[in-house]
Motif scaffolding. Structure first.
Motif, short mmCIF file in Angstrom:
data_model
loop_
_atom_site.label_atom_id
_atom_site.label_comp_id
_atom_site.label_asym_id
_atom_site.label_seq_id
_atom_site.Cartn_x
_atom_site.Cartn_y
_atom_site.Cartn_z
N UNK A 1 0.84 -1.21 0.00
CA UNK A 1 0.00 0.00 0.00
C UNK A 1 0.86 1.25 0.00
N UNK A 2 1.84 1.27 0.89
CA UNK A 2 2.71 2.44 0.99
C UNK A 2 3.52 2.60 -0.29
N UNK A 3 4.05 1.49 -0.79
CA UNK A 3 4.92 1.57 -1.96
C UNK A 3 4.15 2.01 -3.20
N UNK A 4 2.96 1.42 -3.41
CA UNK A 4 2.16 1.79 -4.58
C UNK A 4 1.75 3.26 -4.50
N UNK A 5 1.43 3.70 -3.28
CA UNK A 5 1.06 5.12 -3.09
C UNK A 5 2.22 6.04 -3.47
N UNK A 6 3.43 5.69 -3.05
CA UNK A 6 4.61 6.49 -3.42
C UNK A 6 4.84 6.44 -4.91
#
Length: 525
Positions: free
Chosen positions: A87-92
Motif C-alpha cells: 500500500x505504501x509503496x504503490x502510493x509512493x
C-alpha cells in the motif's frame, strides 16, 4: 491453523507454493522497470526518487526472503506485513509518477484482492479502506483534475474486489476445512483399523520371539520393547508376584517413553486395580480412574488405566499394567491385544525363570550357596580379558581353613559342613559387591577381585583373616562352639601371571607359603 509461506529457503519452492504472491511482486517490479525506462520524470522530482524506490523494493524483497526463510513467520503475519508495504509503496509510486494521471493505481486491484484472499474478508476491507485513504492523499494536490465519478469508480472497484475475493476466500477456506475434517475422520478410522491389525500381527510375531529367549532380564527387556515400539504405551509396568505371593515386584516399567529395569525390584501391595485383577483373575479397563474407588494414585495426571493378568499353566504370576493421561485412552481392542501380550509374556517369563534355576544349579555350590569351580573358570577368563583390554589390575585370593581335617575328625562331617557354610557367609561380609566368591574345592575358597592391585587385595585378605579369627562357629543347636583360622594367598595380574593357569598356580603357591610359615597368615609372591 496458519501455515508457513516458506517451507524451504529457495525461491523455486516459494514460486511453487505461493504463485499469486510472487506474481504480484513480479508485476510490481516489472512496472518499476518500465517506469524507469520509458516514463519521463515528473516536474519537481529528480531521477533519484526512481532509483530510491527501486532500491527500497529490492531491499524489501531481500528482507522478506530472510524474514520468511529464517524466522518462518505465520502466514497472517507475513501477508499483513507485505500488504501494508505494498500500500505504501504503490502510493509512493503513484505520487512520483504524476499522481492523478498515474496508472499505477491499478496495482491496488492486484495487491488488495490478493491480501483479502490470504487474510480474509474483514482484513481485506480494512486494507481497501487504507488504500482509499492513501490514494486520495497521493492525488490530493491535483484531485480537482480528476472527475469525481472516476474517483468513485476507482475506489468502489477496490472495495468490490476486496469484498468479493474476501467472501470467496472465506467460503473456500470453510469448505476446505470441512472437507479436510471429513478426510481426517476417514484417515483416522482407516489408520486405527490398520494400526490394530498391524499390532495384532506384530504382537503374535513378537510372542514367538519371546519363547526363544531364555534370559529372564532379556525377556523383561523384550516385553518393554514390544510395549513401547508396537503398542506405543508411554506408561507401562511389569508386575510379578513374589515367592510368598504377598506383594507384587516391579520388574520393569516405561515412564514418559523411558525404559527402566530393576535388579532389586520395589514391592507393591496387592491392592488397588492391579490387586483386583489378581483377585478376580480377569483384566480391567478404566475409562476415568478418578471415578473408580479402587484406584491408588501413581502416575501424575493419570486418567485411564488398563491391567491384565499374566497366566502361565493355569496360575497367575503377575500383571501387565498401562496408564494414560487421556480419558478413555484404551479401547476393547487394546485390551484384547494387551491380553495376548500378557499370555505370551507369562509363558516366556516362566520358561526363563526355570531356565535360570537350571543354570544356577550347574554353577552354584549346593552346600554354601556360592559359585562353584565350573563358574570360576569361565568368570576368571572373562575378567582377565577385561583386565587386558582396559590395562587394569586383577587379583585372586585363595583361602584355606587351617586344621580343617582335625575339625572334621573331632566333630564330624556334618559340623564340618556347617563350618564351610558359615565361613562363606563370613567372607561375603568382608568383600565388595563386585567381588566374586567361589568354593574352589573342599575347604578352599577363591575370591576374584576385579580392578584390584596387590596391596588392596592384601588389605581385603587381612580383613577376611581377622574377621574369621574373631568369629565363633556353632552348630544349629549351639551345643558346639569353635574358633578357627584361615590362611590366604594373593596373586595379581599381570605381576604374578598373565593367563589363568599361571595366576592360579602362583596364588596356590602363595597360599602354600602362608601354610608353611605357620598358618593364620596372608602371603604374596
Amino acid at each position: 491453523m496458519d501455515s508457513y509461506p516458506f517451507q524451504k529457503t529457495n525461491w523455486e519452492t516459494y514460486l511453487g507454493a505461493n504463485n499469486l504472491f510472487f506474481f504480484a511482486r513480479s508485476l510490481l517490479f516489472l512496472g518499476l522497470c518500465i517506469w524507469l525506462s520509458f516514463i519521463p520524470v515528473s516536474p519537481g522530482h529528480t531521477p533519484f526518487y526512481r532509483w530510491g524506490l527501486l532500491i527500497i523494493f529490492l531491499l524489501q524483497l531481500f528482507g522478506l526472503y530472510l524474514y520468511a526463510s529464517r524466522l518462518k513467520p505465520r502466514s497472517t503475519q507475513f501477508y499483513s506485513f507485505t500488504s501494508l508495504f505494498d500500500l505504501v509503496f504503490i502510493t509512493l509510486l503513484i505520487l512520483y509518477t504524476g499522481g492523478v494521471t498515474s496508472n499505477f493505481y491499478l496495482l491496488y486491484y492486484l495487491s488488495i484482492p490478493l491480501a483479502a484472499y490470504q487474510l480474509g474478508f474483514s482484513p481485506g476491507l480494512f486494507l481497501a479502506f487504507l488504500a482509499s485513504l492513501f490514494y486520495i492523499a497521493a492525488i490530493m494536490p491535483h484531485i480537482r483534475e480528476l472527475f469525481l465519478g472516476d474517483l468513485l469508480i476507482r475506489i468502489s472497484l477496490l472495495w468490490v474486489f476486496a469484498a468479493g475475493v474476501g467472501k470467496l476466500s472465506s467460503f473456500l477456506k470453510t469448505s476446505e476445512a470441512k472437507l479436510m475434517q471429513v478426510f481426517d475422520t476417514l484417515n483416522q478410522r482407516t489408520s486405527e483399523l490398520e494400526k490394530s491389525q498391524i499390532q495384532i500381527e506384530t504382537v503374535y510375531e513378537a510372542s514367538r520371539s519371546l519363547g526363544e529367549i531364555y534370559k529372564f532380564e532379556q525377556v523383561v527387556d523384550e516385553i518393554l520393547e514390544i510395549t513401547q515400539k508396537v503398542l506405543r504405551y508411554q506408561h507401562f509396568s511389569i508386575l510379578l508376584l513374589d515367592k510368598d505371593k504377598e506383594a507384587l515386584l516391579l520388574k520393569g516399567k516405561i515412564e514418559s517413553d523411558q525404559k527402566f529395569k530393576y535388579s532389586d525390584p520395589p514391592k507393591i501391595p496387592l491392592t488397588g486395580i492391579t490387586g483386583s485383577v489378581l483377585k478376580d483373575n480377569k483384566g480391567v479397563r478404566i475409562y476415568e480412574v478418578k471415578d473408580d474407588p479402587r484406584y491408588i494414585p501413581g502416575l501424575e495426571g493419570a486418567h485411564s488405566e488398563m491391567a491384565v493378568p499374566m497366566i502361565s499353566q493355569g496360575k497367575i504370576i503377575g500383571v501387565l499394567n498401562a496408564e494414560s493421561k487421556k480419558v478413555g485412552a484404551f479401547s476393547e481392542q487394546d485390551q484384547k491385544i494387551f491380553s495376548i501380550l500378557a499370555s505370551s509374556a507369562a509363558m516366556a517369563l516362566e520358561n526363563a525363570s526355570l531356565h535360570q534355576k537350571m543354570e544356577e544349579l550347574t554353577v552354584i555350590d549346593e552346600l554354601t550357596g556360592i559359585y562353584n569351580y565350573r563358574y570360576f573358570v569361565g568368570k576368571l577368563d572373562n575378567e582377565l580379558k577385561r583386565a587386558r583390554r582396559y590395562h587394569q589390575s586383577l587379583s585372586l585370593l585363595m583361602i584355606d581353613i587351617d586344621w580343617f581335617k582335625r575339625y572334621n575328625d573331632t566333630y564330624g562331617h556334618l559340623f564340618g559342613n556347617l563350618i564351610l557354610r558359615d565361613l562363606a557367609k563370613t567372607i561375603k561380609v568382608c568383600i565388595r559387591d563386585v567381588d566374586i566368591l567361589v568354593r574352589y574345592g573342599g575347604e578352599e575358597f577363591v575370591v576374584i577381585l576385579p580392578q584390584t592391585d596387590k596391596e588392596d587385595a592384601r588389605q581385603i585378605g587381612e580383613r577376611i583373616r581377622s574377621k574369621v579369627e574373631q568369629t565363633q562357629f556353632e552348630d544349629e543347636k549351639r551345643r558346639l562352639k569353635v574358633k578357627l583360622t584361615v590362611s590366604l594367598g594373593v596373586a595379581t595380574f599381570p605381576e604374578n601371571g598373565t593367563d589363568q593357569e599361571e595366576l592360579i598356580k602362583n596364588v596356590d603357591q602363595a597360599l602354600y607359603l602362608a601354610k608353611w610359615k605357620g598358618k593364620n597368615l596372608i602371603c604374596t609372591l
